[in-house]
Design a protein around this motif. Structure first.
Motif, PDB file in Angstrom:
ATOM      1  N   VAL A 101      -0.796  -0.797  -4.451  1.00 29.70           N
ATOM      2  CA  VAL A 101      -2.255  -0.935  -4.376  1.00 29.70           C
ATOM      3  C   VAL A 101      -2.923   0.365  -3.897  1.00 29.70           C
ATOM      4  CG1 VAL A 101      -2.211  -3.445  -4.206  1.00 29.70           C
ATOM      5  CG2 VAL A 101      -2.094  -2.120  -2.109  1.00 29.70           C
ATOM      6  N   GLN A 109       0.825  -1.216   0.000  1.00 30.28           N
ATOM      7  CA  GLN A 109       0.000   0.000   0.000  1.00 30.28           C
ATOM      8  C   GLN A 109       0.859   1.266   0.000  1.00 30.28           C
ATOM      9  OE1 GLN A 109      -3.704   0.338   2.212  1.00 30.28           O
ATOM     10  NE2 GLN A 109      -2.986  -1.392   3.411  1.00 30.28           N
ATOM     11  N   GLY A 155       4.344 -10.829   4.523  1.00 29.91           N
ATOM     12  CA  GLY A 155       4.580 -10.994   5.951  1.00 29.91           C
ATOM     13  C   GLY A 155       3.419 -11.749   6.573  1.00 29.91           C
ATOM     14  N   HIS A 209      -6.543   0.042  -2.567  1.00 28.73           N
ATOM     15  CA  HIS A 209      -6.618  -0.380  -1.165  1.00 28.73           C
ATOM     16  C   HIS A 209      -6.361   0.800  -0.231  1.00 28.73           C
ATOM     17  CE1 HIS A 209      -6.069  -4.703  -2.482  1.00 28.73           C
ATOM     18  NE2 HIS A 209      -7.013  -4.800  -1.577  1.00 28.73           N
ATOM     19  N   GLY A 235      10.194  -8.150   5.857  1.00 34.59           N
ATOM     20  CA  GLY A 235       9.131  -9.156   5.759  1.00 34.59           C
ATOM     21  C   GLY A 235       8.720  -9.447   4.327  1.00 34.59           C
ATOM     22  N   ALA A 236       8.911  -8.481   3.423  1.00 34.97           N
ATOM     23  CA  ALA A 236       8.379  -8.678   2.070  1.00 34.97           C
ATOM     24  C   ALA A 236       9.364  -8.226   0.980  1.00 34.97           C
ATOM     25  CB  ALA A 236       7.058  -7.932   1.938  1.00 34.97           C
ATOM     26  N   HIS A 239      -5.570 -13.238   4.607  1.00 36.46           N
ATOM     27  CA  HIS A 239      -6.094 -12.751   3.323  1.00 36.46           C
ATOM     28  C   HIS A 239      -5.754 -13.716   2.183  1.00 36.46           C
ATOM     29  CE1 HIS A 239      -6.283  -8.286   4.792  1.00 36.46           C
ATOM     30  NE2 HIS A 239      -7.222  -9.050   5.309  1.00 36.46           N
ATOM     31  N   ASP A 242      -6.482  -9.050  -7.095  1.00 35.82           N
ATOM     32  CA  ASP A 242      -5.095  -8.734  -7.477  1.00 35.82           C
ATOM     33  C   ASP A 242      -4.334 -10.012  -7.807  1.00 35.82           C
ATOM     34  OD1 ASP A 242      -5.676  -6.121  -6.662  1.00 35.82           O
ATOM     35  OD2 ASP A 242      -4.653  -6.319  -4.720  1.00 35.82           O
ATOM     36  N   ILE A 243      -4.547 -11.000  -6.991  1.00 37.95           N
ATOM     37  CA  ILE A 243      -3.766 -12.245  -7.085  1.00 37.95           C
ATOM     38  C   ILE A 243      -4.298 -13.142  -8.208  1.00 37.95           C
ATOM     39  CG2 ILE A 243      -3.238 -14.383  -5.829  1.00 37.95           C
ATOM     40  CD1 ILE A 243      -3.353 -12.615  -3.226  1.00 37.95           C
ATOM     41  N   PRO A 277       4.468 -13.863  -1.815  1.00 41.43           N
ATOM     42  CA  PRO A 277       5.412 -13.569  -0.723  1.00 41.43           C
ATOM     43  C   PRO A 277       4.960 -12.379   0.113  1.00 41.43           C
ATOM     44  CG  PRO A 277       6.334 -12.848  -2.838  1.00 41.43           C
ATOM     45  CD  PRO A 277       4.968 -13.419  -3.121  1.00 41.43           C
ATOM     46  N   ILE A 317       8.104  -8.218  12.089  1.00 44.06           N
ATOM     47  CA  ILE A 317       8.995  -7.287  12.790  1.00 44.06           C
ATOM     48  C   ILE A 317       8.104  -6.425  13.693  1.00 44.06           C
ATOM     49  CG2 ILE A 317      10.617  -5.356  12.497  1.00 44.06           C
ATOM     50  CD1 ILE A 317      11.745  -8.031  11.482  1.00 44.06           C
ATOM     51  N   ASN A 347       8.270  -3.776   6.435  1.00 47.81           N
ATOM     52  CA  ASN A 347       7.888  -4.054   5.034  1.00 47.81           C
ATOM     53  C   ASN A 347       9.102  -4.612   4.273  1.00 47.81           C
ATOM     54  OD1 ASN A 347       6.317  -0.918   5.219  1.00 47.81           O
ATOM     55  ND2 ASN A 347       5.176  -2.831   5.101  1.00 47.81           N
ATOM     56  N   GLN A 354      -0.536 -11.027   6.484  1.00 53.09           N
ATOM     57  CA  GLN A 354      -1.369 -11.191   5.287  1.00 53.09           C
ATOM     58  C   GLN A 354      -1.859 -12.621   5.081  1.00 53.09           C
ATOM     59  OE1 GLN A 354      -2.464  -8.607   3.395  1.00 53.09           O
ATOM     60  NE2 GLN A 354      -1.496  -7.432   5.019  1.00 53.09           N
TER      61      GLN A 354
HETATM   62  P1  TYM Z   1       1.070  -3.636   3.435  1.00 52.76           P
HETATM   63  O1  TYM Z   1       1.213  -2.489   2.503  1.00 52.76           O
HETATM   64  O2  TYM Z   1       0.510  -3.394   4.792  1.00 52.76           O
HETATM   65  O3  TYM Z   1       2.487  -4.319   3.658  1.00 52.76           O
HETATM   66  C1  TYM Z   1       3.319  -4.716   2.579  1.00 52.76           C
HETATM   67  C2  TYM Z   1       4.065  -5.990   2.957  1.00 52.76           C
HETATM   68  O4  TYM Z   1       4.840  -5.780   4.148  1.00 52.76           O
HETATM   69  C3  TYM Z   1       4.547  -6.814   5.093  1.00 52.76           C
HETATM   70  N1  TYM Z   1       4.659  -6.236   6.442  1.00 52.76           N
HETATM   71  C4  TYM Z   1       5.442  -6.735   7.412  1.00 52.76           C
HETATM   72  N2  TYM Z   1       6.272  -7.786   7.440  1.00 52.76           N
HETATM   73  C5  TYM Z   1       6.945  -8.016   8.591  1.00 52.76           C
HETATM   74  N3  TYM Z   1       6.830  -7.262   9.723  1.00 52.76           N
HETATM   75  C6  TYM Z   1       5.990  -6.192   9.741  1.00 52.76           C
HETATM   76  N4  TYM Z   1       5.879  -5.442  10.826  1.00 52.76           N
HETATM   77  C7  TYM Z   1       5.253  -5.888   8.545  1.00 52.76           C
HETATM   78  N5  TYM Z   1       4.356  -4.925   8.200  1.00 52.76           N
HETATM   79  C8  TYM Z   1       4.004  -5.154   6.918  1.00 52.76           C
HETATM   80  C9  TYM Z   1       3.118  -7.233   4.781  1.00 52.76           C
HETATM   81  O5  TYM Z   1       2.844  -8.528   5.262  1.00 52.76           O
HETATM   82  C10 TYM Z   1       3.108  -7.156   3.267  1.00 52.76           C
HETATM   83  O6  TYM Z   1       3.623  -8.343   2.698  1.00 52.76           O
HETATM   84  N6  TYM Z   1      -3.014  -6.101   1.956  1.00 52.76           N
HETATM   85  C11 TYM Z   1      -1.610  -5.874   1.647  1.00 52.76           C
HETATM   86  C12 TYM Z   1      -1.365  -5.354   0.246  1.00 52.76           C
HETATM   87  C13 TYM Z   1      -1.884  -6.187  -0.882  1.00 52.76           C
HETATM   88  C14 TYM Z   1      -1.392  -7.445  -1.316  1.00 52.76           C
HETATM   89  C15 TYM Z   1      -2.145  -7.767  -2.477  1.00 52.76           C
HETATM   90  C16 TYM Z   1      -0.392  -8.314  -0.842  1.00 52.76           C
HETATM   91  C17 TYM Z   1      -2.885  -5.837  -1.730  1.00 52.76           C
HETATM   92  N7  TYM Z   1      -3.047  -6.781  -2.719  1.00 52.76           N
HETATM   93  C18 TYM Z   1      -1.921  -8.960  -3.167  1.00 52.76           C
HETATM   94  C19 TYM Z   1      -0.182  -9.501  -1.543  1.00 52.76           C
HETATM   95  C20 TYM Z   1      -0.934  -9.816  -2.697  1.00 52.76           C
HETATM   96  C21 TYM Z   1      -1.075  -4.851   2.628  1.00 52.76           C
HETATM   97  O7  TYM Z   1      -1.781  -4.070   3.179  1.00 52.76           O
HETATM   98  O8  TYM Z   1       0.284  -4.827   2.712  1.00 52.76           O
END
Ligand code: TYM
Length: 348
Positions: free
Chosen positions: A58, A27, A162, A61, A39-40, A168, A150-151, A160, A201, A36, A165
Motif C-alpha cells: 500500500v 505498508q 494483526g 498509505h 502477526g500477518a 479499521h 482496498d478491501i 488476515p 508482538i 509483521n 488493524q
Molecule cells: P502495516 O504495514 O502497519 O502492518 C502489516 C501487518 O502487520 C501487522 N503487524 C503486527 N502484527 C503483530 N504484532 C505487531 N507488532 C505488528 N505490527 C504490524 C499489522 O496488523 C498488519 O496486518 N493499515 C495497514 C495496511 C493496509 C491493509 C489494507 C491491511 C492497507 N490496506 C487492507 C489489510 C487490508 C497497515 O498499516 O499495516
C-alpha cells in the motif's frame, strides 16, 4: 465465517463458485519486522491453498507520513521481494502495488462521502499519530477509508491482520453496510481474521508498546533482513523483567512473555514446554537459544531474498502481472459502483 464468503460477491453472481477471498495489505515503510511476519505475513503464506488470495503493497498509505519520493519505488520492490521470499506464491496469490490500480483512490473518495469525521477521528491510529501535532495531515484522517476501498473493491471476505488493524476492519464493515443500505447490495461485508497467537508482538525495548516499523530505536525490533549477529545482539539486549524465572505471565512478566511467544511461534514448541525446559536456567540461556531459533527460521527466507534482490526484473514482472489481475477485478466492481451511485453520463 461470513456466509456470503462462500459465494461470489453480489456483483459477480453469474461467476462460478470460488474459494473465499482473502485480502490484506502492508505498508512499504521501513524494515519489515518479525511482528509483521508473525502477526500477518506468515498466516498469509500458510493459508494460500485454502483461499483466493490478494496481497497489496500500500504505497498510497505510505504517503500519509513524510517520505522520500526518490526511494518509494525501491521500497515497493524491496517489500515485494520480502513477501515473495517469505513464501507468497504468485501462482496462487495476486501480489501488486496499490497505486498501480487507480480504482482504489476512486472508491476511497466515494466511501469517504459516507464516512463521518467523528468516526474517523475516533480511530486509535489517528489519535496516536495526531497527538501533539497541530499540522496533522488530512491523509492520516482519511487513511482507513482508503483501506476500506482496498478491501471492498475485491469482495474480500476475510482480512488476515494483526490486532492493531481490527478497528479499521470494523470501520470497513460499517462503510460496506452503509453503502449497501444506501445504494443497494454491492459489497461483501468482510470479517477480520486475527489469530490469537502472534497478533500483537511487542517491542524488545518496551513490552508495553507494539513492535513497530516507525519506532526510532532499531533495537526495538528484529527485521527480516537482520544478519545473525544483529539478531543475536538484539535478543541479548532485549529488556527482561525482574526475577530470573522464564514464565509466561503478561501482567507480571510482560517482556519474558513476549519473548516466550516469539520463541513459541518460531519453534512451534508449546509455551508450557518452554517453561519446563528453562526452569531454573535463567534468562541468559533462554535468550541464547531464542536467538538461534530466529536465526535458523529466517535463514532460508534471507537466502531467497538475496536471490530475488539480484533479479529485480523478475519481481517487477510479478508485480505487473499482479496489478493486471487486480485491475480486472477492481474495474468490474467500480463499474457496478458507478452504476448504482449514478455517476457519469446517462445511457441514451
Ligand atoms: P502495516 O504495514 O502497519 O502492518 C502489516 C501487518 O502487520 C501487522 N503487524 C503486527 N502484527 C503483530 N504484532 C505487531 N507488532 C505488528 N505490527 C504490524 C499489522 O496488523 C498488519 O496486518 N493499515 C495497514 C495496511 C493496509 C491493509 C489494507 C491491511 C492497507 N490496506 C487492507 C489489510 C487490508 C497497515 O498499516 O499495516
Amino acid at each position: 465465517m461470513n456466509d456470503v464468503a462462500t459465494r461470489t460477491g453480489p456483483a459477480g453472481a453469474e461467476a462460478p463458485a470460488r474459494r473465499p477471498r482473502v485480502l490484506s495489505g502492508i505498508q512499504p515503510t521501513g524494515g519489515i519486522h518479525i511482528g509483521n511476519y508473525l502477526g500477518a505475513i506468515r498466516n498469509w503464506v500458510r493459508q494460500q491453498d485454502q483461499y483466493d488470495n490478494i496481497f497489496c503493497i500500500v504505497d498510497l498509505h505510505a504517503m500519509t507520513v513524510p517520505y522520500d519520493p526518490a526511494d518509494l519505488r525501491a521500497r515497493n520492490l524491496e517489500l515485494a521481494s520480502v513477501l515473495l521470499a517469505a513464501g507468497i506464491d504468485p501462482a496462487r496469490s495476486i501480489l501488486f502495488v496499490q497505486s498501480e490500480v487507480h480504482e482504489h483512490t476512486e472508491l476511497a473518495w466515494i466511501l469517504g462521502t459516507l464516512a463521518t469525521v467523528g468516526e474517523l477521528r475516533r480511530m486509535t491510529q489517528f489519535k496516536e499519530k495526531s497527538k501533539g501535532n497541530e499540522r496533522v495531515g488530512a491523509g492520516i484522517l482519511f487513511y482507513p477509508v482508503l483501506q476500506a476501498a482496498d478491501i471492498l473493491l475485491y469482495d474480500a471476505a476475510q482480512i488476515p491482520v494483526g490486532e492493531d488493524q481490527k478497528q479499521h476492519i470494523e470501520l470497513t464493515r460499517d462503510l460496506a453496510i452503509r453503502f449497501n443500505n444506501t445504494f443497494g447490495e454491492t459489497f461483501v461485508v468482510p470479517e477480520p481474521d486475527i489469530k490469537e497467537a502472534g497478533a500483537r508482538i511487542m517491542s524488545l525495548q518496551d513490552p508495553t508498546k507494539k513492535m513497530s516499523k516507525s519506532d526510532p530505536d532499531p533495537a526495538s525490533r528484529i527485521e527480516l533482513r537482520d544478519s545473525p549477529d544483529v539478531i543475536r545482539r538484539k535478543i541479548r539486549r532485549a529488556v527482561t523483567d525482574s526475577g530470573a524465572e522464564v514464565r509466561y505471565d503478561e501482567a507480571e512478566k510482560p517482556a519474558i512473555s513476549n519473548l516466550l511467544a516469539i520463541y513459541h511461534l518460531f519453534s512451534d514448541i508449546p509455551i508450557p514446554e518452554l517453561e519446563r525446559r528453562y526452569a531454573g536456567k535463567g534468562y541468559g540461556e533462554f535468550k541464547r537459544d531464542l536467538a538461534e531459533v530466529i536465526v535458523e527460521h529466517l535463514a532460508p527466507i534471507q537466502q531467497r531474498l538475496d536471490e530475488l534482490t539480484a533479479q529485480p526484473a523478475d519481481v517487477v514482472r510479478i508485480l505487473q502481472e499482479g496489478a493486471a489481475r487486480a485491475r480486472a477485478i477492481a474495474a468490474a466492481k467500480m463499474e457496478r459502483v458507478r452504476d448504482v451511485t449514478g455517476l457519469g453520463l446517462p445511457t441514451l
